[in-house]
Design an enzyme around this catalytic site. Structure first.
Site, PDB file in Angstrom:
ATOM      1  N   PHE A  33      -4.574   0.726   0.354  1.00 47.87           N
ATOM      2  CA  PHE A  33      -3.517   0.604  -0.659  1.00 47.87           C
ATOM      3  C   PHE A  33      -4.071   0.407  -2.064  1.00 47.87           C
ATOM      4  O   PHE A  33      -3.434   0.753  -3.047  1.00 47.87           O
ATOM      5  CB  PHE A  33      -2.602  -0.571  -0.304  1.00 47.87           C
ATOM      6  CG  PHE A  33      -1.943  -0.395   1.042  1.00 47.87           C
ATOM      7  CD1 PHE A  33      -0.892   0.506   1.187  1.00 47.87           C
ATOM      8  CD2 PHE A  33      -2.388  -1.091   2.146  1.00 47.87           C
ATOM      9  CE1 PHE A  33      -0.294   0.685   2.423  1.00 47.87           C
ATOM     10  CE2 PHE A  33      -1.786  -0.916   3.388  1.00 47.87           C
ATOM     11  CZ  PHE A  33      -0.742  -0.022   3.526  1.00 47.87           C
ATOM     12  N   CYS A  34      -5.224  -0.215  -2.162  1.00 46.05           N
ATOM     13  CA  CYS A  34      -5.770  -0.510  -3.481  1.00 46.05           C
ATOM     14  C   CYS A  34      -7.282  -0.379  -3.434  1.00 46.05           C
ATOM     15  O   CYS A  34      -7.893  -1.020  -2.601  1.00 46.05           O
ATOM     16  CB  CYS A  34      -5.378  -1.925  -3.903  1.00 46.05           C
ATOM     17  SG  CYS A  34      -5.903  -2.373  -5.564  1.00 46.05           S
ATOM     18  N   PRO A  35      -7.913   0.467  -4.244  1.00 48.03           N
ATOM     19  CA  PRO A  35      -7.299   1.154  -5.386  1.00 48.03           C
ATOM     20  C   PRO A  35      -6.480   2.388  -5.040  1.00 48.03           C
ATOM     21  O   PRO A  35      -5.768   2.882  -5.916  1.00 48.03           O
ATOM     22  CB  PRO A  35      -8.513   1.540  -6.233  1.00 48.03           C
ATOM     23  CG  PRO A  35      -9.635   1.650  -5.283  1.00 48.03           C
ATOM     24  CD  PRO A  35      -9.377   0.633  -4.217  1.00 48.03           C
ATOM     25  N   SER A  47     -10.185  -2.846  -2.483  1.00 51.03           N
ATOM     26  CA  SER A  47     -10.394  -3.571  -3.730  1.00 51.03           C
ATOM     27  C   SER A  47     -11.778  -4.203  -3.793  1.00 51.03           C
ATOM     28  O   SER A  47     -12.225  -4.841  -2.826  1.00 51.03           O
ATOM     29  CB  SER A  47      -9.350  -4.675  -3.858  1.00 51.03           C
ATOM     30  OG  SER A  47      -8.055  -4.154  -3.702  1.00 51.03           O
TER      31      SER A  47
END
Lengths: 375, 76
Positions: free
Chosen positions: B13-15, A291
Site C-alpha cells: 500500500f505504501c509507497p 515504507s
C-alpha cells in the site's frame, strides 16, 4: 553460532537486543556470539530530525551512546564494513579486521541523495542529517514571508515526512505570526497528495482548509536558484524550497554489488537476501516495496530475531514478516493521527486527535526503551 | 534494450505501485521495458496517466487473476 549485525540503527539494534535475550544461555556459555559493527558510537533517533528542523527539538536530544542501548552480551565495534564476502561468510571492516559469521544481518539503512537532481543540494532545505536540519531551522528563522515549495523525491525515508513537514511549517509560520505572508505550495510525485489513498483523501481537504496550494504528478527534474522544474513540465518559483530528497542505500552496498541503488533484493516474508540462506536484511536496506520507516525495521527485527533464535535451537524458522508498518502522522495544531497496515490490510487512519499527538511526543522519549527491545 | 524488469508491487500500500515504478524508472535506461505488477486496480489508471504526462509509453495493460500488469517503456 556466530551472528554478525552490520549497522547500529533501529533495525540492527532491536534485532541484536531481542536475539541476545532469546539466546542468553548460549551466549553466556560461549556457544554463540553476537557482534555488531557500526559506523558510529552514537545512536540517532532519526524522527527527531523533523522536529529539529522546525525548532521543536535540540540535536542533543536525538542521541544516546550505542553501548548504553545494547545488551552487555553483544560485542560492539565502531568499525564499518568495507568488504562483504558472502560466499565465504566473512566481512572486512575499515580497521582491516576480518569478522567471520554463520549468520549475517545487514541493516545499514538509507541516506538522502539530493545530488540526483541538478541544483537541489545547492538550493533546497532538507532535514535528513543533523547539519541539514539545523541549517533548515536557521533559514526558517530568517524567512519573513514569500513562497515556500515542498518537493518530494522517490523513494524516501518516512512516508509521512512530506505531510508532516508541511503541517509543521504551517504551525511554525503561525507561531511566528507570518503565516499570512506565506504562500505554501505542496507537491507530490503521484496523482494524489499521499501514497496512501485514505491519507490523501483526508489531507487534501485539510490543505484546502489551511490555504495550502497543492500540485500532484510533480517529480523533480532540475532546480535553479529560485525555480524548480518537474519531469511533467511544470515550473514553480520559490523563495524557500523544502525537499524530501530521493534516497539511496549506503554506498558500501553498491560498492560490493549487493543491490541496485544500495537496496538489497530481499524476500518480503523471510527477510533473507534473495539466493542466500544465511544473509538477512532489515529496514531501509531491503528492496521490499513497503515504507522505509522505523516501524518497518522494528517489526522486521522482531520476526528475524525470533527466527534466528529458533534456527539456532531447532533448525526451524517459524515466522513470516507480514508487512506490518505503523506510522504516526503529525498533523499540526497540536494533533496527530496514525496509519497502520500490512501486506493484506490497508490503512484506515482516524481523525487526528490531541491524544495521539501527545502519545507521539511521549514516544519520542520512549523510543530509547524501544531500541533496547523493551517496548 | 535489456530484459524487461519486473516491478513487483503486489499487496503493498505504501509507497505503492506508481511510486515503485517512478523509482525504478530512474534506474532504467532509455528503451528499457518495465512491467509493474499491482493488486491495486487504480494502477490501471494512474500509471498510464503519469506515463503520458512524462512522455514515456504504455505498451500493454491487463488484469490476470486479480493482478494488474502494466508494461511501459522508458522513452527519454
Amino acid at each position: 553460532m556466530k551472528v554478525l549485525v552490520i549497522g547500529g540503527g533501529m533495525g540492527g539494534t532491536i534485532f541484536a537486543n531481542n536475539l541476545a535475550r532469546r539466546m542468553r544461555k548460549e551466549l553466556k556459555a560461549g556457544k554463540s556470539s553476537i557482534t555488531m559493527l557500526s559506523a558510529s558510537d552514537q545512536h540517532m533517533y532519526q524522527p527527531g530530525l523533523l522536529y529539529v528542523a522546525v525548532g521543536k527539538m535540540q540535536p542533543s536530544e536525538m542521541y544516546r551512546d550505542q553501548t548504553s542501548l545494547l545488551e552487555p552480551s553483544i560485542r560492539f565495534e565502531v568499525d564499518p564494513v568495507t568488504t562483504f564476502d558472502l560466499d565465504n561468510n566473512y566481512v572486512i571492516a575499515k580497521s582491516g579486521a576480518r569478522y567471520d559469521y554463520d549468520m549475517i544481518v545487514i541493516a545499514t539503512g538509507s541516506r538522502a541523495h539530493a545530488e540526483s537532481i541538478p541544483g537541489l543540494n545547492e538550493h533546497a532545505l532538507q532535514f535528513y542529517t543533523e547539519p541539514d536540519a539545523v541549517a533548515m531551522y536557521k533559514q526558517l528563522e530568517k524567512f519573513e514571508g514569500g513562497k515556500v515549495v515542498v518537493a518530494v523525491g522517490v523513494p524516501h525515508k518516512c512516508p509521512m515526512a512530506p505531510l508532516e513537514i508541511t503541517f509543521m511549517l504551517v504551525d511554525y509560520f503561525k507561531q511566528r505570526g507570518i503565516w499570512e505572508k506565506v504562500d505554501l505550495h505542496y507537491t507530490y510525485p503521484i496523482g494524489r497528495v499521499h501514497s496512501l489513498e485514505p491519507v490523501a483523501k483526508w489531507a487534501a481537504p485539510e490543505f484546502e482548509r489551511l490555504g495550502i496550494q497543492y500540485e500532484t504528478f510533480f517529480n523533480m527534474k532540475e532546480v535553479t536558484q529560485n525555480t524548480i522544474i518537474s519531469e511533467e513540465g511544470s515550473e514553480q518559483a520559490f523563495d524557500l524550497l523544502v525537499t524530501i530528497p530521493a534516497h539511496k542505500g549506503m554506498q558500501v552496498i553498491e560498492d560490493n554489488g549487493l543491490g541496485v541503488s544500495g537496496f538489497i533484493a530481499t524476500d518480503r516474508q523471510r527477510l533473507n537476501m534473495e539466493g542466500r540462506d544465511n544473509v538477512f536484511v532489515l529496514g531501509d536496506t531491503t528492496n521490499i516495496p513497503i515504507s522505509k520507516a522505523g516501524s518497518t525495521a522494528h517489526y522486521e527485527a522482531e520476526v528475524l530475531a525470533e527466527n534466528i533464535a529458533a534456527l539456532a535451537e531447532s533448525g526451524i524458522a517459524p515466522r513470516n514478516y507480514d508487512g506490518k508498518v505503523f506510522c504516526f502522522i503529525e498533523t499540526g495544531e497540536g494533533k496527530a493521527s496514525y496509519a497502520m497496515f500490512d501486506y493484506q490490510n490497508p490503512p484506515d487512519p482516524k481523525a487526528p486527535t490531541a491524544g495521539v499527538h501527545w502519545f507521539k511526543t511521549a514516544y519520542n522519549k520512549m523510543y530509547w526503551a524501544s531500541a533496547r527491545g523493551l517496548l | 534494450m535489456s530484459d524487461r524488469k519486473i516491478v513487483d508491487a503486489k499487496n503493498t500500500f505504501c509507497p505503492g505501485p506508481l511510486m515503485e515504478l517512478i523509482a525504478s524508472m530512474k534506474q532504467a535506461e532509455v528503451g528499457d521495458e518495465l512491467e509493474v505488477l499491482s493488486t491495486d486496480e487504480g494502477s490501471a489508471n494512474d500509471i498510464p496517466e503519469w506515463i503520458k504526462k512524462v512522455g514515456h509509453q504504455v505498451l500493454d495493460s491487463f488484469d490476470e487473476n486479480g493482478v494488474w500488469h502494466v508494461i511501459v517503456r522508458k522513452e527519454k
